[in-house]
Design a protein around this motif. Sequence first.
Motif, short mmCIF file in Angstrom:
data_model
loop_
_atom_site.label_atom_id
_atom_site.label_comp_id
_atom_site.label_asym_id
_atom_site.label_seq_id
_atom_site.Cartn_x
_atom_site.Cartn_y
_atom_site.Cartn_z
N GLU A 309 -16.09 -35.97 78.23
CA GLU A 309 -16.12 -36.90 77.10
C GLU A 309 -15.75 -36.20 75.80
O GLU A 309 -15.75 -36.83 74.74
N HIS A 310 -15.43 -34.91 75.87
CA HIS A 310 -15.16 -34.14 74.64
C HIS A 310 -13.83 -33.39 74.75
O HIS A 310 -13.71 -32.26 74.28
N ARG A 312 -10.98 -33.88 73.19
CA ARG A 312 -10.38 -33.58 71.89
C ARG A 312 -11.18 -32.47 71.20
O ARG A 312 -10.61 -31.58 70.57
N ARG A 355 -7.45 -39.97 77.77
CA ARG A 355 -7.90 -40.84 76.69
C ARG A 355 -9.03 -40.12 75.95
O ARG A 355 -10.21 -40.40 76.18
N PRO A 356 -8.67 -39.18 75.08
CA PRO A 356 -9.71 -38.38 74.41
C PRO A 356 -10.49 -39.20 73.40
O PRO A 356 -10.07 -40.28 72.96
N GLU A 357 -11.64 -38.66 73.03
CA GLU A 357 -12.52 -39.31 72.05
C GLU A 357 -11.88 -39.33 70.67
O GLU A 357 -10.92 -38.60 70.40
N PRO A 358 -12.39 -40.15 69.75
CA PRO A 358 -11.86 -40.19 68.39
C PRO A 358 -12.02 -38.84 67.68
O PRO A 358 -12.89 -38.04 68.03
N SER A 361 -15.51 -38.00 66.31
CA SER A 361 -16.46 -37.58 67.35
C SER A 361 -16.19 -36.15 67.79
O SER A 361 -17.11 -35.36 68.04
N ALA A 362 -14.91 -35.80 67.88
CA ALA A 362 -14.55 -34.44 68.28
C ALA A 362 -15.05 -33.42 67.27
O ALA A 362 -15.60 -32.37 67.63
N TRP A 365 -18.84 -33.04 67.47
CA TRP A 365 -19.25 -32.26 68.63
C TRP A 365 -18.97 -30.77 68.40
O TRP A 365 -19.81 -29.92 68.71
#
Length: 743
Positions: A309-310, A312, A355-358, A361-362, A365
């Motif tokens: 989920e991370h 990016r 389909r990476p996260e926005p 959000s990256a 994180w």
Amino acid sequence: MSRRWWPWTVAVVCSLVLAAAVIAAIVREGLEYAGWLGTILALLAIPPALIGWARRRAQADDAGRLSHVFLAATGDRLPHVRDLTGLSTLDHRYGRAGARADDDEVPFIRRDASRELEEALRAGGFLLVTGESTAGKTRAVFEAMRACLGGHTLVAPYRSNAVHQAVELAQRSRPSVLWLDDIERYLGGAGLTAGMVNDLLDGGGVVILATIRTGALDMFGSRADETGEDERESEYRRVGRQVLGTATHRVSIPLHWSDKEVARAGQVAGNEKVADALAHADEFGVAEYLAAGPQLLEDWHGARTPSSEHLRGAALVAAAVDVRRAGYSAGVTLDLLRSLHEHYLRASPGGALLRPEPWESALKWATHRPYAMTSMLIPQGDDLYRAFDYLVDATEARPEPAAPPREVWDALTGHLEDTDLPALFDVGSTAYDYGVLGAAERALRLVADKGEGELSASARAMLGLALETRAEAGETPEADGYAAARKEYERAAASGWPEAVAHAQMRLGVLLAKLDERAESVAWFKRARDSGHPWYGGRASRHLGYWLDWWGDLDQAREAFQHTIEHGHPRQSIKAMIAMGDLLADHDPDAAAAAYRRALSAGDPELATAAALYLGILLDRAGDRRGAYEAMDQAAALSDADGAPWLIASLDFQLDDYASAGALPRLEGRKAKSVRRFERIADIGHPRVTPLALVYLGLIRLAEGDEAEAGRSWEQARAGGHRRAGELADELLADLSDEPDPS
């Protein structure tokens, strides 16, 4: 007029005016009234007050003028150590995390080395504190500084190119502390020099307090000198070693805590963070666990899988890590990292299908701080970020780490060419070290053309080396590349800057020898030799000896090697002893053995290993099997049971020598000598040396296209009972059996 001097001008002018008024009054009126005396005394008290005001105003002006590169206290002045309420107040502008803000919530647990740190600080001078990136050295020395030097002015530059200003401020603000956390950031280019350190300490009243990671310190150790033809990094390391050598006190902070330290931590285990760290003390060490280095590394690697989920965020961290690995240690803008990270996303498994996260959000994180200690991506103020040291070190520790991609070099070159030429020089030199020669040429040419003085001259000499190496690698036509390199060397040699001149003279000697312009080559080598430069002078004399040997002038070669032994840099001298042994091996075996033994006893474990191997080969040729075996014993004894680090390094060097000689027809003789050396070592039959030599001999047989002989060498290595050689042989034999049959 400089803004720094106007308060002093006002004070002096006012003092002179007052003194003139007093004298005029005395001449005109005499001292008839006692009241005049009181007036005079009152007036004379004013100049010291004005001088004091001037001093304070100048210091405030300095702080204001430099507040964008130095930590400044409230009221726009440089702080005193006692003004610091915690490590976060010192580190918030450039610190390893901006994460220091919560660091102070963790009670300081006194380390075993704390008393030694305090004694060193009270004694004054230059204190160098070493340890792993997460050993807790910065916190330990910070607390020692607060305990001992509260009244000292603190000079803490957070930009590497501000070190000259920092030294000036420390001199003017005595008693003072010059704080250089991660001192390697302040070395190289136009950075700190040994002369600056000595000048600063000579006047007294200044304490230099520096930390350095073990991984960075290793760069300045016994292997700080170059191998082969690569020398810029060696020169940077040599200068850095000189600076570190001026330290009057060295204290090491161990990664793992002692029983006493763990017991002290247990007394504050009511703190949740400390209690959690104590539970993992055996695995990571308390300080390292608190810094969360291993966990951050695991999280980063785990996020680089297609199902993460991370994705990016992981790409963003990878970009920041490679920026550091490319030789740029300061922070970079989010805009640059945002642009760079797209390359890492595209290179991820799945590529365009991901389909990476926005972005938001990256970034959240990547900058998250587990245990409130640090993060993968570290804020440095002014919207600048850099990768956490631990991740950089772990990436570099992988076997044969790949160079940063072209996108990183291009981005840094564009970012730095108009803002920080010394940093661009470091990036260009690092690109050369990685073998990314096109990027090295672009960066170094910009510094050479846009820079001034010594920086430009040094870049021009290094540019010549990049052009020469590109030609030899086949990236450019050899004649054109050599001509371009010669032009740059000649410009550097005419620059008047001693170090750049000696470097360029030595390189011209090598280049013209390759072109078989012997007379000019010898002349340039001798100019470099006679320059008095401790490094390039000795190296030029040694290389002159190699070429004279190649040209068949053994007497002159022997004289050149002897000159290096007597006058060269210590490591150059040892290399010349080995070269002397090689030169004399076929003509005067006794003198050759004496030269090898002299190198063996000179105290450098890496070169002593090579000397012992060559001595064993020489004695074996002479029929002295017992002496040959004993020499192999000496070579093996300098490394561990697996041959690490020096025995492996010596065999690696021989393989590299074979490969580089094979690329140049004129060096076929050197190529054959390398093969014979491996064969002789294999024949001696030493249980800790021969199996490893057989592994390397098999690689040579494979390179020559003889798979059957390669396989036989590896079978013998596997049967030799040496653990590491057996593992390597198994892997190579497996790879050999997997290769398709060419028929």
